[in-house]
Design an enzyme around this catalytic site. Structure first.
Site, PDB file in Angstrom:
ATOM      1  N   HIS A 250      -7.131  10.282   5.498  1.00  0.00           N
ATOM      2  CA  HIS A 250      -6.762   9.267   6.385  1.00  0.00           C
ATOM      3  C   HIS A 250      -6.435   9.889   7.565  1.00  0.00           C
ATOM      4  O   HIS A 250      -6.219  10.975   7.769  1.00  0.00           O
ATOM      5  CB  HIS A 250      -5.070   9.066   5.891  1.00  0.00           C
ATOM      6  CG  HIS A 250      -4.978   8.517   4.541  1.00  0.00           C
ATOM      7  ND1 HIS A 250      -4.593   9.001   3.392  1.00  0.00           N
ATOM      8  CD2 HIS A 250      -4.984   7.065   4.038  1.00  0.00           C
ATOM      9  CE1 HIS A 250      -4.319   8.234   2.372  1.00  0.00           C
ATOM     10  NE2 HIS A 250      -4.766   7.190   2.951  1.00  0.00           N
TER      11      HIS A 250
ATOM     12  N   THR B 238      -6.246   3.369  10.904  1.00  0.00           N
ATOM     13  CA  THR B 238      -6.298   4.216  12.044  1.00  0.00           C
ATOM     14  C   THR B 238      -7.086   3.538  13.211  1.00  0.00           C
ATOM     15  O   THR B 238      -6.838   3.499  14.517  1.00  0.00           O
ATOM     16  CB  THR B 238      -6.470   5.558  11.702  1.00  0.00           C
ATOM     17  OG1 THR B 238      -5.799   6.158  10.923  1.00  0.00           O
ATOM     18  CG2 THR B 238      -6.700   6.517  12.977  1.00  0.00           C
TER      19      THR B 238
ATOM     20  N   ASP C 223       0.927  -1.369   0.085  1.00  0.00           N
ATOM     21  CA  ASP C 223       0.190  -0.073  -0.063  1.00  0.00           C
ATOM     22  C   ASP C 223       0.999   1.272   0.165  1.00  0.00           C
ATOM     23  O   ASP C 223       2.191   1.223   0.577  1.00  0.00           O
ATOM     24  CB  ASP C 223      -1.024   0.040   1.237  1.00  0.00           C
ATOM     25  CG  ASP C 223      -1.988   1.017   1.289  1.00  0.00           C
ATOM     26  OD1 ASP C 223      -2.486   1.360   0.021  1.00  0.00           O
ATOM     27  OD2 ASP C 223      -2.358   1.492   2.161  1.00  0.00           O
TER      28      ASP C 223
END
Ligand code: 13P
Length: 411
Positions: free
Chosen positions: A178, A231, A82
């Site tokens: 993000h 997260t 990723d």
């Protein structure tokens, strides 16, 4: 065949109206928890290794465990790099066992992004590996507070980007961020709908932690077939450690068990919300297994003395290991002096696609054709699918080829 072709995995989700979860693996505990959740939910899953988080773990050290977990899982699994930084990162990740790569050049200009992504697609396609590109900018980093300005994916650029790069999946920027968010993101549904209608390829959302369940479900109806999620898992693990320590848990083993339990429960919850739970059997039936191929060469070199033979082997190992899709180059000589062929090469390819690209690669042409063949009197070579360690299956187009495990190779 639990490790499967990633393009098949995501295409199944896109065609059947659900999303595959791509969860960040940062430790052995996370790896175990994610695979356990997928097995409990009977869901396909993607193990995601984010280059932006490589300071948290040793990528080279963790990858053998990731590959082993994927191969022994009872549900279909793919392994993806990723936020890969460049072409070299993608080559390295494929060598270590990733069967999908994401190049993140979304912070570059459109033309630089196209050029850099196209180079990765060219290399990865020759290895049979699927590629995700990103267009528009999703700000922030997993686990941190968002920084930087969001830039939306435009329809015109998305069309041009997919046409020119040939990416298999596109990560879009439609409002997600993000990391830690104060409020739920505001998503541009119209933009996503237009992009999905125009492109007709699986779309990807990064910044999954900030989404509500309703937002995730609606995203899936508009073409999102993969959701990246990180997260929230890190936060849940941290919270659980603090709570367990406060409640009196003392040992490292007890705290790790809490982490595994908490991460697994959250992954399972996501798999159910995103519609992938219960899909494992149909996905497994429709995806090709991801099998490595062993290129085996046995030979004699009667005119070379020991020193020159060793130098030739070392030089070949050094050169051939640089070819994309080559995972390992092993050389050896017979233990049994009566054997017909005295020396061998075992070159492990990431997939059957590498059989052709290896033959065409200029490095192999210059080494094998000029240096190796010039010194070798007598040789025999073949490509073998490496049998799945659990099922023994090797069902690639090479099905007529013999199946072996590397332990079976003898000369
Ligand atoms: P979150 O950390 O916001 O879930 O985003 C994860 C991600 O997109 C990784 O690529």
């Amino acid at each position: 065949m639990p490790l499967v072709n990633m393009k098949h995995l995501i295409t199944h989700a896109y065609r059947n109206g659900y999303a595959v979860g791509a969860f960040d693996v940062v430790s052995l505990a996370f790896l175990q928890a994610i695979v356990a959740a997928a097995e409990t939910a009977r869901a396909p899953v993607i193990l995601s290794l984010a280059e932006t988080r490589f300071e948290e773990f040793d990528f080279e050290l963790l990858m053998p465990a990731v590959e082993a977990a994927a191969r022994r899982a009872s549900v279909p699994v793919a392994i993806q790099l990723d936020h890969g930084a460049n072409l070299e990162s993608a080559v390295h990740a494929i060598r270590l066992g990733c069967n999908g790569v994401m190049l993140d050049a979304s912070h570059d200009s459109f033309f630089d992004n196209v050029e850099r992504t196209r180079a990765v697609v060219e290399m990865a396609r020759a290895c049979g590996v699927a590629v995700e590109g990103e267009l528009g900018y999703v700000p922030g980093v997993a686990g941190e507070s968002p920084a930087g300005a969001l830039s939306y994916t435009t329809l015109a650029e998305a069309k041009g980007y997919v046409e020119r790069t040939g990416v298999d999946f596109l990560a879009v920027s439609i409002g997600t961020v993000h990391g830690h968010l104060k409020d739920k993101p505001r998503l541009d549904w119209g933009r996503l709908k237009e992009i999905n209608t125009a492109l007709g390829i699986p779309l990807v959302i990064h910044g999954g932690s900030g989404l509500s369940d309703e937002q995730s479900r609606k995203l899936i109806t508009l073409g999102i077939a993969k959701i990246n999620y990180a997260t929230a898992l890190a936060d849940i693990a941290g919270e659980r450690i603090r709570a367990a320590a406060k409640a009196g848990a003392k040992s490292h083993a007890a705290l790790l068990a809490e982490v595994r339990g908490a991460v697994s429960a959250e992954v399972e919850r996501c798999l159910r919300v995103w519609g992938s739970a219960g899909r494992a059997a149909e996905v497994q039936a429709q995806c090709q297994p991801w099998l490595n191929v062993e290129h085996v060469v046995v030979y004699n070199a009667p005119t070379l003395d020991e020193g020159r033979l060793r130098a030739l082997m070392a030089e070949g190992q050094r050169q051939l290991a640089t070819i994309p899709g080559v995972r390992e180059v092993v050389v050896g000589s017979v233990a049994d002096k009566s054997a017909r062929y005295r020396h061998c090469w075992l070159i492990r390819f990431a997939s059957a696609a590498v059989i052709d690209s290896f033959k065409r690669h200029p490095v192999q042409a210059s080494f094998i054709d000029r240096q190796f063949n010039a010194a070798v009197a007598d040789r025999l070579g073949a490509d073998y699918c490496i049998a799945d360690q659990r099922t023994g299956a090797a069902t690639l187009p090479l099905s007529s080829a013999p199946i072996l495990t590397s332990r079976d190779v003898s000369v």
